[in-house]
Design a protein around this motif. Sequence first.
Motif, PDB file in Angstrom:
ATOM      1  N   ILE A   1     -13.805  12.817   3.369  1.00  0.00           N
ATOM      2  CA  ILE A   1     -13.454  11.599   4.111  1.00  0.00           C
ATOM      3  C   ILE A   1     -14.667  10.687   4.229  1.00  0.00           C
ATOM      4  CG2 ILE A   1     -13.909  12.636   6.374  1.00  0.00           C
ATOM      5  CD1 ILE A   1     -11.174  10.038   5.543  1.00  0.00           C
ATOM      6  N   GLU A   2     -15.864  11.271   4.330  1.00  0.00           N
ATOM      7  CA  GLU A   2     -17.071  10.452   4.359  1.00  0.00           C
ATOM      8  C   GLU A   2     -17.259   9.724   3.034  1.00  0.00           C
ATOM      9  OE1 GLU A   2     -18.783   9.768   6.928  1.00  0.00           O
ATOM     10  OE2 GLU A   2     -17.864  11.236   8.287  1.00  0.00           O
ATOM     11  N   SER A   3     -16.909  10.385   1.930  1.00  0.00           N
ATOM     12  CA  SER A   3     -17.050   9.739   0.625  1.00  0.00           C
ATOM     13  C   SER A   3     -16.010   8.631   0.450  1.00  0.00           C
ATOM     14  CB  SER A   3     -16.924  10.766  -0.494  1.00  0.00           C
ATOM     15  OG  SER A   3     -15.623  11.311  -0.555  1.00  0.00           O
ATOM     16  N   VAL A   4     -14.830   8.788   1.056  1.00  0.00           N
ATOM     17  CA  VAL A   4     -13.819   7.722   1.009  1.00  0.00           C
ATOM     18  C   VAL A   4     -14.325   6.503   1.772  1.00  0.00           C
ATOM     19  CG1 VAL A   4     -11.487   7.054   1.685  1.00  0.00           C
ATOM     20  CG2 VAL A   4     -11.903   9.332   0.738  1.00  0.00           C
ATOM     21  N   ASN A   5     -14.898   6.726   2.959  1.00  0.00           N
ATOM     22  CA  ASN A   5     -15.471   5.619   3.729  1.00  0.00           C
ATOM     23  C   ASN A   5     -16.616   4.956   2.968  1.00  0.00           C
ATOM     24  OD1 ASN A   5     -13.729   5.973   5.918  1.00  0.00           O
ATOM     25  ND2 ASN A   5     -15.115   7.402   6.948  1.00  0.00           N
ATOM     26  N   HIS A   6     -17.392   5.770   2.256  1.00  0.00           N
ATOM     27  CA  HIS A   6     -18.494   5.207   1.468  1.00  0.00           C
ATOM     28  C   HIS A   6     -17.958   4.334   0.339  1.00  0.00           C
ATOM     29  CE1 HIS A   6     -22.438   4.899  -0.389  1.00  0.00           C
ATOM     30  NE2 HIS A   6     -21.889   5.244  -1.535  1.00  0.00           N
ATOM     31  N   THR A   7     -16.864   4.759  -0.286  1.00  0.00           N
ATOM     32  CA  THR A   7     -16.244   3.930  -1.328  1.00  0.00           C
ATOM     33  C   THR A   7     -15.776   2.601  -0.758  1.00  0.00           C
ATOM     34  OG1 THR A   7     -15.516   5.879  -2.572  1.00  0.00           O
ATOM     35  CG2 THR A   7     -14.368   3.814  -3.019  1.00  0.00           C
ATOM     36  N   LEU A   8     -15.133   2.640   0.414  1.00  0.00           N
ATOM     37  CA  LEU A   8     -14.634   1.417   1.039  1.00  0.00           C
ATOM     38  C   LEU A   8     -15.769   0.473   1.419  1.00  0.00           C
ATOM     39  CD1 LEU A   8     -11.832   2.928   3.314  1.00  0.00           C
ATOM     40  CD2 LEU A   8     -11.491   1.359   1.388  1.00  0.00           C
ATOM     41  N   LYS A   9     -16.870   1.035   1.888  1.00  0.00           N
ATOM     42  CA  LYS A   9     -17.977   0.193   2.360  1.00  0.00           C
ATOM     43  C   LYS A   9     -18.959  -0.154   1.246  1.00  0.00           C
ATOM     44  CE  LYS A   9     -17.850   1.539   7.199  1.00  0.00           C
ATOM     45  NZ  LYS A   9     -18.609   1.914   8.397  1.00  0.00           N
ATOM     46  N   GLY A  10     -19.277   0.824   0.399  1.00  0.00           N
ATOM     47  CA  GLY A  10     -20.282   0.597  -0.631  1.00  0.00           C
ATOM     48  C   GLY A  10     -19.776  -0.154  -1.837  1.00  0.00           C
ATOM     49  N   GLN A  11     -18.520   0.090  -2.242  1.00  0.00           N
ATOM     50  CA  GLN A  11     -17.996  -0.533  -3.450  1.00  0.00           C
ATOM     51  C   GLN A  11     -16.963  -1.627  -3.173  1.00  0.00           C
ATOM     52  OE1 GLN A  11     -17.389   3.595  -5.521  1.00  0.00           O
ATOM     53  NE2 GLN A  11     -17.634   2.098  -7.139  1.00  0.00           N
ATOM     54  N   LEU A  12     -16.255  -1.528  -2.047  1.00  0.00           N
ATOM     55  CA  LEU A  12     -15.217  -2.511  -1.740  1.00  0.00           C
ATOM     56  C   LEU A  12     -15.589  -3.418  -0.570  1.00  0.00           C
ATOM     57  CD1 LEU A  12     -12.065  -0.237  -2.211  1.00  0.00           C
ATOM     58  CD2 LEU A  12     -13.117  -1.797  -3.856  1.00  0.00           C
ATOM     59  N   ASP A  13     -16.836  -3.348  -0.115  1.00  0.00           N
ATOM     60  CA  ASP A  13     -17.378  -4.282   0.892  1.00  0.00           C
ATOM     61  C   ASP A  13     -16.518  -4.356   2.145  1.00  0.00           C
ATOM     62  OD1 ASP A  13     -19.577  -4.988  -0.685  1.00  0.00           O
ATOM     63  OD2 ASP A  13     -18.421  -6.492  -1.766  1.00  0.00           O
ATOM     64  N   LEU A  14     -16.166  -3.212   2.696  1.00  0.00           N
ATOM     65  CA  LEU A  14     -15.309  -3.177   3.884  1.00  0.00           C
ATOM     66  C   LEU A  14     -15.917  -3.955   5.051  1.00  0.00           C
ATOM     67  CD1 LEU A  14     -12.711  -1.799   5.142  1.00  0.00           C
ATOM     68  CD2 LEU A  14     -14.301  -0.119   6.089  1.00  0.00           C
TER      69      LEU A  14
ATOM     70  N   LEU B   1      -7.786  -1.735   1.088  1.00  0.00           N
ATOM     71  CA  LEU B   1      -7.047  -0.482   0.997  1.00  0.00           C
ATOM     72  C   LEU B   1      -6.042  -0.513  -0.154  1.00  0.00           C
ATOM     73  CD1 LEU B   1      -6.426   0.274   4.779  1.00  0.00           C
ATOM     74  CD2 LEU B   1      -7.960   1.493   3.224  1.00  0.00           C
ATOM     75  N   LEU B   2      -5.448  -1.677  -0.393  1.00  0.00           N
ATOM     76  CA  LEU B   2      -4.530  -1.805  -1.532  1.00  0.00           C
ATOM     77  C   LEU B   2      -5.294  -1.664  -2.847  1.00  0.00           C
ATOM     78  CD1 LEU B   2      -1.779  -2.324  -2.758  1.00  0.00           C
ATOM     79  CD2 LEU B   2      -2.165  -4.789  -2.476  1.00  0.00           C
ATOM     80  N   ALA B   3      -6.501  -2.223  -2.912  1.00  0.00           N
ATOM     81  CA  ALA B   3      -7.318  -2.089  -4.125  1.00  0.00           C
ATOM     82  C   ALA B   3      -7.669  -0.630  -4.386  1.00  0.00           C
ATOM     83  CB  ALA B   3      -8.580  -2.930  -3.997  1.00  0.00           C
ATOM     84  N   LEU B   4      -8.052   0.099  -3.321  1.00  0.00           N
ATOM     85  CA  LEU B   4      -8.362   1.524  -3.468  1.00  0.00           C
ATOM     86  C   LEU B   4      -7.128   2.298  -3.913  1.00  0.00           C
ATOM     87  CD1 LEU B   4     -10.267   3.960  -3.070  1.00  0.00           C
ATOM     88  CD2 LEU B   4      -9.526   4.017  -0.679  1.00  0.00           C
TER      89      LEU B   4
ATOM     90  N   ILE C   1       0.843  -1.199   0.000  1.00  0.00           N
ATOM     91  CA  ILE C   1       0.000   0.000   0.000  1.00  0.00           C
ATOM     92  C   ILE C   1       0.875   1.245   0.000  1.00  0.00           C
ATOM     93  CG2 ILE C   1      -1.679   1.335   1.344  1.00  0.00           C
ATOM     94  CD1 ILE C   1      -2.750  -1.363   2.412  1.00  0.00           C
ATOM     95  N   ARG C   2       1.899   1.241   0.858  1.00  0.00           N
ATOM     96  CA  ARG C   2       2.806   2.385   0.951  1.00  0.00           C
ATOM     97  C   ARG C   2       3.595   2.570  -0.349  1.00  0.00           C
ATOM     98  NH1 ARG C   2       5.101   4.691   5.487  1.00  0.00           N
ATOM     99  NH2 ARG C   2       3.015   4.322   6.332  1.00  0.00           N
ATOM    100  N   ALA C   3       4.077   1.464  -0.923  1.00  0.00           N
ATOM    101  CA  ALA C   3       4.893   1.542  -2.140  1.00  0.00           C
ATOM    102  C   ALA C   3       4.089   2.081  -3.320  1.00  0.00           C
ATOM    103  CB  ALA C   3       5.463   0.164  -2.469  1.00  0.00           C
ATOM    104  N   VAL C   4       2.856   1.609  -3.481  1.00  0.00           N
ATOM    105  CA  VAL C   4       2.024   2.068  -4.597  1.00  0.00           C
ATOM    106  C   VAL C   4       1.587   3.515  -4.376  1.00  0.00           C
ATOM    107  CG1 VAL C   4      -0.124   1.674  -5.865  1.00  0.00           C
ATOM    108  CG2 VAL C   4       1.247  -0.272  -5.120  1.00  0.00           C
ATOM    109  N   ALA C   5       1.209   3.857  -3.146  1.00  0.00           N
ATOM    110  CA  ALA C   5       0.780   5.226  -2.845  1.00  0.00           C
ATOM    111  C   ALA C   5       1.905   6.223  -3.068  1.00  0.00           C
ATOM    112  CB  ALA C   5       0.275   5.310  -1.408  1.00  0.00           C
ATOM    113  N   ALA C   6       3.129   5.840  -2.673  1.00  0.00           N
ATOM    114  CA  ALA C   6       4.275   6.744  -2.811  1.00  0.00           C
ATOM    115  C   ALA C   6       4.674   6.959  -4.258  1.00  0.00           C
ATOM    116  CB  ALA C   6       5.458   6.198  -2.017  1.00  0.00           C
ATOM    117  N   ASP C   7       4.115   6.157  -5.171  1.00  0.00           N
ATOM    118  CA  ASP C   7       4.435   6.282  -6.590  1.00  0.00           C
ATOM    119  C   ASP C   7       3.495   7.250  -7.306  1.00  0.00           C
ATOM    120  OD1 ASP C   7       6.022   5.590  -8.817  1.00  0.00           O
ATOM    121  OD2 ASP C   7       4.505   4.191  -9.535  1.00  0.00           O
ATOM    122  N   THR C   8       2.721   8.025  -6.554  1.00  0.00           N
ATOM    123  CA  THR C   8       1.827   9.020  -7.137  1.00  0.00           C
ATOM    124  C   THR C   8       2.228  10.416  -6.661  1.00  0.00           C
ATOM    125  OG1 THR C   8       0.174   9.126  -5.359  1.00  0.00           O
ATOM    126  CG2 THR C   8      -0.026   7.327  -6.932  1.00  0.00           C
TER     127      THR C   8
END
Length: 297
Positions: free
Chosen positions: A239-252, A271-274, A91-98
Amino acid sequence: MTTDINTLLTALYVKIDDWLGRPARVGRPPKLTDAELLTLAVAQVLLGVRSEARWLRFVPAHLPGAFPYLPRQSGYNKRLRAALPLLKKAIRAVAADTDLWTDGVWLVDSTPVECARSRPTVKRSQLAGWAGYSYCASHSRWFWGLRLHLICTPAGLPITWALTNPKLDERQVLTAVLEHDPHLMADRPGLLIIADKGYVSAELDRWLAEHGVRLLRPSYRNRTPRPDEHLLKPIRQLIESVNHTLKGQLDLERHGGRSIEGVGARIAQRLLALTAAIWHNRATGQPITRSLIAYDH
């Protein structure tokens, strides 16, 4: 590059394989490499297949030739749970590449991760001692499980995160997370963290100020509003929309984990998928950085 699931998985596999480099282990190499395992885990989340057994039947028909070897369900489950430290580093490696990684504004919040509902399930759960009962004010409900504390950029890119007992104080968790990775603050002079009322603390304000960080959050109703407080409401929705993405689309909350290792691995998997979707969208110049529409079917 194009925004489709095959292109994302190919790019992600190459990125992780290059990042991992040549394995240090000796002896016979595994039939499923670590890079293939992480790519397989991301594909499962993006395509919305929660059952691991169903997922391993799904892959040959819908992603033919993508993974030359697939383990059985028990083997995949064991590899995924054991890969939790690797998932965190990826997660850290991919995030740091942006280019978003160096953003000088962070959003911090916590969200419930429900792990059981019935009393018999709670009693026999392997999460005893980790999970607990707590109240979620934003959803007006009690839950039994854990709480995900997420620090991300306004675009939704995860910076760091923690999975804790839901009764732990959010302010203490934030301090502990930042103390664990002190270079995150040191590398961003003038850092601004935006939070909600749960992070009101003079002690936390002083600690962050000592590290050159400013915390912006709403005041209580009986306190004088801060000059820039009117700017918080639209930003807090991010941040609420990020949580919604994790729960609504990625089945957190439909992770299916039954042990702390299992829940941790499945949260990290999402989190890695996001992170991978944001990384790929950024690389392909998409207008909406956090959009998962091109990958969820």
